[in-house]
Design a protein around this motif. Sequence first.
Motif, short mmCIF file in Angstrom:
data_model
loop_
_atom_site.label_atom_id
_atom_site.label_comp_id
_atom_site.label_asym_id
_atom_site.label_seq_id
_atom_site.Cartn_x
_atom_site.Cartn_y
_atom_site.Cartn_z
N GLU A 77 160.88 107.24 -29.63
CA GLU A 77 160.97 108.37 -30.61
C GLU A 77 160.30 109.67 -30.44
N LYS A 78 159.21 109.50 -29.46
CA LYS A 78 158.49 110.86 -28.83
C LYS A 78 159.26 111.65 -28.10
N TYR A 79 160.02 110.78 -27.06
CA TYR A 79 160.71 111.20 -25.96
C TYR A 79 162.19 110.93 -26.06
N ASN A 80 162.75 111.62 -27.14
CA ASN A 80 164.10 111.32 -27.11
C ASN A 80 164.98 112.20 -26.09
N GLU A 81 166.43 112.01 -26.22
CA GLU A 81 167.14 112.50 -24.95
C GLU A 81 166.93 113.98 -25.01
N THR A 82 166.77 114.89 -25.82
CA THR A 82 166.62 116.29 -25.78
C THR A 82 165.22 116.72 -25.70
N THR A 83 164.31 115.73 -25.54
CA THR A 83 162.68 116.26 -25.67
C THR A 83 162.62 116.18 -24.07
N PRO A 84 162.01 117.34 -23.56
CA PRO A 84 161.80 117.58 -22.00
C PRO A 84 160.48 116.86 -21.80
N ILE A 85 160.24 116.39 -20.67
CA ILE A 85 158.86 115.82 -20.20
C ILE A 85 158.30 116.80 -19.26
N ASP A 86 157.22 117.36 -19.80
CA ASP A 86 156.78 118.65 -18.92
C ASP A 86 155.85 118.27 -18.00
N GLU A 87 155.03 116.99 -18.09
CA GLU A 87 154.05 116.66 -17.33
C GLU A 87 154.56 116.24 -15.93
N ALA A 88 153.83 116.77 -14.91
CA ALA A 88 154.48 116.51 -13.56
C ALA A 88 154.42 115.10 -13.22
N GLY A 89 155.53 114.39 -12.82
CA GLY A 89 155.40 112.99 -12.64
C GLY A 89 155.67 112.08 -13.45
N GLY A 90 155.70 112.51 -14.63
CA GLY A 90 155.95 111.81 -15.95
C GLY A 90 154.66 111.79 -16.85
N VAL A 91 154.94 110.98 -17.80
CA VAL A 91 153.85 110.78 -18.90
C VAL A 91 153.12 109.75 -18.82
N GLU A 92 151.77 109.50 -18.80
CA GLU A 92 151.02 108.49 -18.71
C GLU A 92 150.95 107.49 -19.96
N VAL A 93 151.38 106.22 -19.84
CA VAL A 93 151.50 105.39 -21.21
C VAL A 93 150.76 104.03 -20.87
N CYS A 94 150.16 103.39 -21.79
CA CYS A 94 149.79 102.06 -21.64
C CYS A 94 150.34 101.27 -22.96
N PRO A 160 172.20 107.03 -17.79
CA PRO A 160 171.80 105.92 -18.88
C PRO A 160 171.59 104.51 -18.00
N VAL A 161 170.72 103.88 -18.43
CA VAL A 161 170.56 102.54 -18.22
C VAL A 161 171.11 101.73 -19.22
N LYS A 162 172.43 100.98 -18.89
CA LYS A 162 173.23 100.16 -19.74
C LYS A 162 172.49 99.17 -20.32
N SER A 163 171.74 98.59 -19.37
CA SER A 163 171.14 97.22 -19.61
C SER A 163 170.20 97.27 -20.91
N ALA A 164 169.52 98.43 -21.29
CA ALA A 164 168.46 98.67 -22.13
C ALA A 164 168.92 99.43 -23.23
N THR A 165 168.03 99.14 -24.34
CA THR A 165 168.41 100.03 -25.65
C THR A 165 167.87 101.42 -25.29
N ILE A 166 166.65 101.47 -24.89
CA ILE A 166 166.12 103.07 -24.63
C ILE A 166 166.59 103.35 -23.15
N SER A 167 167.79 103.73 -23.22
CA SER A 167 168.66 104.18 -21.93
C SER A 167 168.33 105.33 -21.20
N HIS A 168 167.75 106.32 -21.76
CA HIS A 168 167.48 107.59 -21.22
C HIS A 168 166.05 107.76 -20.64
N LEU A 169 165.27 106.30 -20.78
CA LEU A 169 163.97 106.68 -20.00
C LEU A 169 163.59 105.21 -19.29
#
Length: 558
Positions: A77-94, A160-169
């Motif tokens: 929800e937070k990083y949808n297909e149109t939301t840019p990820i500005d953090e260099a190297g990606g966003v850290e999550v757990c 897009p990753v066709k095998s996953a429902t969250i295909s853009h990440l």
Amino acid sequence: MHLPTRLAPLPPRATRAAKEKEKAEKAAKRKAAEDAQKKQQEGTDVSSNDYGDLPMIGSQEYKPSGVSRTTLAQISEKYNETTPIDEAGGVEVCFRAVVENARNQSAKLSFLVFREGLNTIQAVVAASDSLSRQMVKFAGSINAESVVLVHGLVKKTPEPVKSATISHLEIHIKKIYVVAKADSQLPMQVQDAERPLPLEGEEIKEEEGARPIVTLNTRLNNRVIDLRGKHNRAIFAIKDGVTALFQEFLRNQGFIGIQTPKLLGAPSEGGANVFEVGYFATKAFLAQSPQLYKQMLIAARFERVMEVGPVFRAENSNTARHLTEFTGLDLEMAFEEDYHEVVEVLENLMLYIFNGLKSKYKRETDLVRSIYHVDEFKLPEAGKVPRIPFAEGIQMLRDDGLEIGDYDDLSTPDEKRLGALVLKKYGSDFYVLDQFPLNIRPFYTMPSHTAPAHQTGAKDPNSGYSNSYDFFMRGQEILSGAQRIHDAEFLCKRMKEHASPVDPNSDGLRDYVNAFRYGCPPHAGGGIGLERIVMLWLGLPNVRLASLFPRDPNRVMP
């Protein structure tokens, strides 16, 4: 002449022992060398603290990690297909998730798919100066269905990753720990649960080279694994949604929720199809429905009541649409002038549920229907629900070539046939059949004003029609209801002269009859089978698929 070949003499016992000793010494040296190499590798494993099996939660003193956790749904929800990820190297999550599958692509690269609810996402583990090959191998070897704790970076995918429902990440894993390990060999695979079962009476057709169909019986015997299928989660989200919409609509109409007894001291509805249970020094019976108690509460001035609860039917029906324990959505209400006031409330209730499912549970509905292909459920407009007199329904069947009597009860095939005719004529999968024959309805059903039961000394008091109705989805009954008799004397008369007579003074009925001696308003209601609604809305081939742990004549476990 051939002389027999002479066998070589056996080596002396001492020689054999020496060879076994030498063999054992070589094996010990080899193992020691392997252990030394492994220890050396572990000593140089830059990721040794970033992967492995966690201690069992609860087995050690709790120490807060201080790490904020998220979910796959929140990430999507937070990083949808149109939301840019500005953090260099990606966003850290757990986050914590289930490993749907894991595979080692090479010594330096592994791919995993994580699942949480209806969401799946691909993850990558790639060897580098800061991530060891040992960690890559560990991650790619985690057993499917294991629960893991993941630390990683969220990145956009180039394609897009066709095998996953969250295909853009995708997740680039930095740390991964097994929280709960699954066995390597499961009784059945989750993906097997996500394949369609055949319809009742339909032969199983397996495509050449495809995995064999896992039967319904096998699925129900391993129900915990079966329920992990994404479509099963969707089914029970929809089932919960039906219940919520039912209560939401009726509360807005002034209904109050009730809880009636399920243990009865005597059979109450005159039928023999009840379950008997031991009750201290005597016996009790499981309730067939909350019917009599709903009516007693109307007499108690509650006016409008509803209940969601278990219903028990000791019917030896081994069909795709029957259960011995199901969930009933029941309601009862007093009306002013005519029982059709209640029918209208019920019609609007069902339309509210159907439209609520279309708007709030579209994702779940589409997911299940992608497995069980069924036509879109066709709904009428509000106020235009087909309300067909029973006699007209009989005539429709006769016009279609069926031989059937005026007062005959409809069989399941008859119901489905009529449903197809109604769909063709009215363009609706939902309709009401009104004014059923009196002789096939319960003793508490109010006879139609034209029925002989209202006449003194009637020759056949069970002939004619009644103020009763059934609701149908796709040609199958989901609701049965009627105006109830609210006059004590007339009720006693009908109980005695009914096609299956009962004694109004019996232990199970005396208090019920007396409730109407104190003044009770006219009332009507109905009982809805929750699992039937779910089955017919989604096009499931068997009602057992709409019950978490179904009960039928042959199944009381797990």
